[in-house]
Design an enzyme around this catalytic site. Structure first.
Site, PDB file in Angstrom:
ATOM      1  N   HIS A  21      34.792  16.601  40.642  1.00  0.00           N
ATOM      2  CA  HIS A  21      35.484  16.434  39.363  1.00  0.00           C
ATOM      3  C   HIS A  21      34.522  16.251  38.189  1.00  0.00           C
ATOM      4  CE1 HIS A  21      38.940  16.121  41.912  1.00  0.00           C
ATOM      5  NE2 HIS A  21      39.745  15.736  40.944  1.00  0.00           N
ATOM      6  N   HIS A  79      44.400  55.879  33.795  1.00  0.00           N
ATOM      7  CA  HIS A  79      45.332  55.664  34.899  1.00  0.00           C
ATOM      8  C   HIS A  79      46.641  56.396  34.604  1.00  0.00           C
ATOM      9  CE1 HIS A  79      42.483  52.324  34.960  1.00  0.00           C
ATOM     10  NE2 HIS A  79      42.732  52.192  36.247  1.00  0.00           N
ATOM     11  N   GLU A  99      46.902  25.198  35.847  1.00  0.00           N
ATOM     12  CA  GLU A  99      45.964  25.305  34.725  1.00  0.00           C
ATOM     13  C   GLU A  99      45.883  26.718  34.156  1.00  0.00           C
ATOM     14  OE1 GLU A  99      44.452  22.016  37.475  1.00  0.00           O
ATOM     15  OE2 GLU A  99      45.110  24.109  37.722  1.00  0.00           O
ATOM     16  N   HIS A 134      46.304  57.052  41.024  1.00  0.00           N
ATOM     17  CA  HIS A 134      46.313  55.745  40.357  1.00  0.00           C
ATOM     18  C   HIS A 134      45.362  55.689  39.171  1.00  0.00           C
ATOM     19  CE1 HIS A 134      46.366  51.338  39.864  1.00  0.00           C
ATOM     20  NE2 HIS A 134      45.059  51.460  39.699  1.00  0.00           N
TER      21      HIS A 134
END
Length: 655
Positions: free
Chosen positions: A466, A20, A404, A254
């Protein structure tokens, strides 16, 4: 100096025919402003304690970092740049810590480097509060981050930067490569955020509309950022691929080599007459960071020597912790705590056993830096002496909020920075949110401790959203990640101790919501827990082996008694860590899992994983569907985690 970066980037990518070039060419002046005028480092000693930290979060532009390391004098010779992206080179496609001297963290998955940097900046702030004394700022450095549009699109950037603003991490300075281009083209069609206002809303200091191709403008922005009482985002307007006359400003520059024709045009445009991988002597001299780096470190060392003379205990403690060494009394404390668990014989939830372990070990581990993603009261990661980290209050327990992924990536940054041993918790089912950060911890071989509670259908009434079914097995698929699922207080203590002792990678510690029966053991069996799997119950001439983990060990022991009453002697193997067990020598593994003896595995999760242990002729008692909402005892009965089913499975293997 900037054009040297451009030349090295385009030449290395061209030689590799991969990489890149656009970002390094577009951020060249930003790099000059930071590295030549502000970045405190010593190329001769990249592990100097009080160096600034630099993170290339947009890690696909790795040649920018490699060029900077080479030019400034790190141990990265030109041959390594010529071998960019080649096997066993020190210049892999994305920066990797411990592969390339001077790299602080492995980046590539966008946004994670930024979150790592938040953890690093937090470590600096907390260590400074803990160890600095009047007249002695032995911990005082900045964390600098380069980011692109992709990093800021990733959700983790929101999670981490929001918390960084709340905590006022004033020594965190982020330079944003605002070029408006990503792989698919102009980002305005899918990323039209008002980024300055977004970061202002987080509580950041924002310096907008900086000319990213003016070293003076970027320099002035960094000077201003250093005076702020909060983290700073410097928005640098740039042109991707700057200097490539036919490709700059487009997505075509890019992620692909420019081609020989365009490279020739770049050289002409820039007036760069040097051959590929050749840098003029005067440019090398301008970039050389060794004299200034040596002086900075010498000045710091003189100050630290004076600090040590006045505060010898604190100086020794800081050095121990930055070296990642455990205190001398750790082993004795660990042994005493295991003995205490055996003496008390408590039948409690292993999440509570985990908290007891934290409480005991924290007495000799001031480097413990715990936390939870808004579930402290459920995960039980606090302890009596823990103090919550706040904006104006140093502490050793972090309320990460419902973040998280950011929690896990910040923990990685904390571990990489040094000085703290981080652990953070959430429910096991939410390990999915942070999975890539776990993978990165394993790849980097760092000591992050991930605590996951409420580990199965034993969670009960919260239901299948859960209840973890596939999670333990999926975590076991990550190389170099040690996963522990203990069955009682003693195994929980050993799991914590072994995770703390491990220096070559992260660990997960997986605990139950419900109470688990204490298991009696001999001293030899207690010692064997650390080997990941061991014989918990044996019988002369055992005809079958039942393998179990966590909450299912109790069921295996009950089933063994029922089978004995039927005249079928069996062995029970508790395997709290399959990862650790698999590293044992072949003789030990064969001693525990005797060849030719039928095997049945029992775990409240998906069954496919256990085929490696029971073989095609064995049986697995598990769950290959999602759960249900009901009290835990009803769920275990409904899904067949019963003595009757285990007994029947054993008898089938013997038929």
């Amino acid at each position: 100096m900037a054009n040297a970066i451009r030349a090295l980037a385009m030449d290395a990518v061209q030689k590799a025919n991969s990489g890149h070039p656009g970002m390094p060419m577009g951020m060249a002046e930003i790099a000059v402003a930071l590295w030549a005028k502000h970045y405190r480092h010593n190329p001769v000693d990249p592990h100097w304690i009080d160096r600034d930290r630099f993170v290339l979060s947009n890690g696909h532009g790795s040649m920018l970092h490699y060029a900077l390391l080479h030019l400034s004098g790190h141990d990265l010779p030109m041959d390594e740049l010529r071998n960019f992206r080649q096997l066993h080179s020190k210049t892999p496609g994305h920066p990797e810590v411990e592969v390339t001297p001077g790299i602080e963290t492995t980046t590539g998955p966008l946004g994670q480097g930024l979150a790592n940097a938040v953890g690093m900046a937090l470590s600096e702030k907390l260590l400074a509060a803990e160890f600095n004394r009047p007249g002695f700022d032995v911990v005082s450095h900045h964390t600098y981050v380069f980011v692109g549009d992709g990093c800021l699109m990733e959700g983790i950037s929101h999670e981490a930067c929001s918390l960084a603003g709340v905590l006022r991490l004033s020594k965190l300075i982020v330079l944003y490569d605002d070029n408006g281009i990503s792989i698919d083209g102009k980002v305005e069609s899918w990323f039209a955020d008002d980024t300055p206002k977004r970061f202002e809303a987080y509580g950041w200091n924002v310096i907008a509309d900086v000319d990213g191709h003016s070293v003076a403008a970027v320099d002035a922005a960094i000077v201003a950022a250093k005076t702020a009482d909060r983290p700073t985002l410097i928005c640098c307007k740039t042109v991707i691929g700057k200097g490539a006359p036919n490709l700059e400003g487009s997505d075509k520059v890019h992620g692909a080599a420019l081609g020989e024709k365009e490279i020739a045009a770049v050289r002409e445009t820039l007036g760069w007459t040097s051959a590929p991988f050749e840098i003029p002597a005067d440019v090398y001299a301008a970039w050389d960071g060794k004299p200034a780096g040596a002086q900075r470190q010498a000045d710091w060392q003189a100050s630290f020597d004076a600090y040590r003379a006045q505060y010898p205990q604190q100086a020794a403690e800081l050095q121990r912790r930055m070296a990642g060494e455990l205190p001398g009394n750790f082993d004795a404390t660990a042994d005493a705590f295991i003995a205490d668990c055996m003496a008390k014989q408590e039948t409690i939830a292993t999440r509570k056993a985990s908290q007891n372990s934290i409480q005991a070990l924290a007495q000799v581990l001031p480097e413990f830096l715990g936390g939870s993603a808004d579930l402290t009261g459920s995960n039980l990661t606090n302890w009596k002496e823990s103090v919550a980290v706040r904006r104006d209050q140093a502490g050793n327990h972090i309320n990460y909020g419902v973040r998280e992924f950011a929690m896990s990536a910040m923990m990685n940054g904390i571990a990489l920075h040094g000085g703290y041993l981080p652990f953070g918790a959430t429910f096991l089912t939410f390990s999915d949110y942070s999975r890539n950060a776990l993978r990165m911890a394993a790849l980097m071989k760092i000591r992050s401790l991930f605590v996951f509670t409420h580990d199965s259908i034993g969670l009960g009434e919260d239901g299948p959203t859960h209840q973890s079914v596939e999670h333990v097995s999926s975590l076991r698929l990550i190389p170099n990640l040690d996963n522990w699922r203990p069955c009682d207080t003693t195994e929980s203590a050993v799991a914590w101790i072994e995770a703390v002792r491990r220096k070559t990678g992260p660990s997960t510690l997986i605990f139950s919501r419900q109470n688990l029966q204490f298991q009696q053991r001999s001293a030899e069996q207690v010692a064997a827990i650390a080997r990941g799997g061991y014989v918990l119950h044996d019988a002369p001439h055992a005809r079958a082996i039942i393998i179990a983990t966590g909450s299912e060990v109790e069921l295996a022991m009950q089933s063994a008694r029922a089978l004995a009453a039927r005249g079928v002697p069996v062995r029970v193997v508790s395997m709290p860590s399959t990862d650790v067990f698999d590293r044992q020598d072949a003789a030990y593994r064969a001693e525990v899992l005797t060849r030719g003896v039928p095997r049945v595995a029992v775990e409240a999760g998906v069954t496919a994983f256990w085929c490696k242990y029971v073989g095609l002729d064995g049986a697995v008692i598990g769950i290959d569907t999602f759960g249900e909402s009901a009290p835990a005892p009803a769920l275990f009965a409904h899904f067949g985690f019963t003595v009757e089913k285990v007994v029947a499975a054993v008898e089938r293997t013997l038929a």
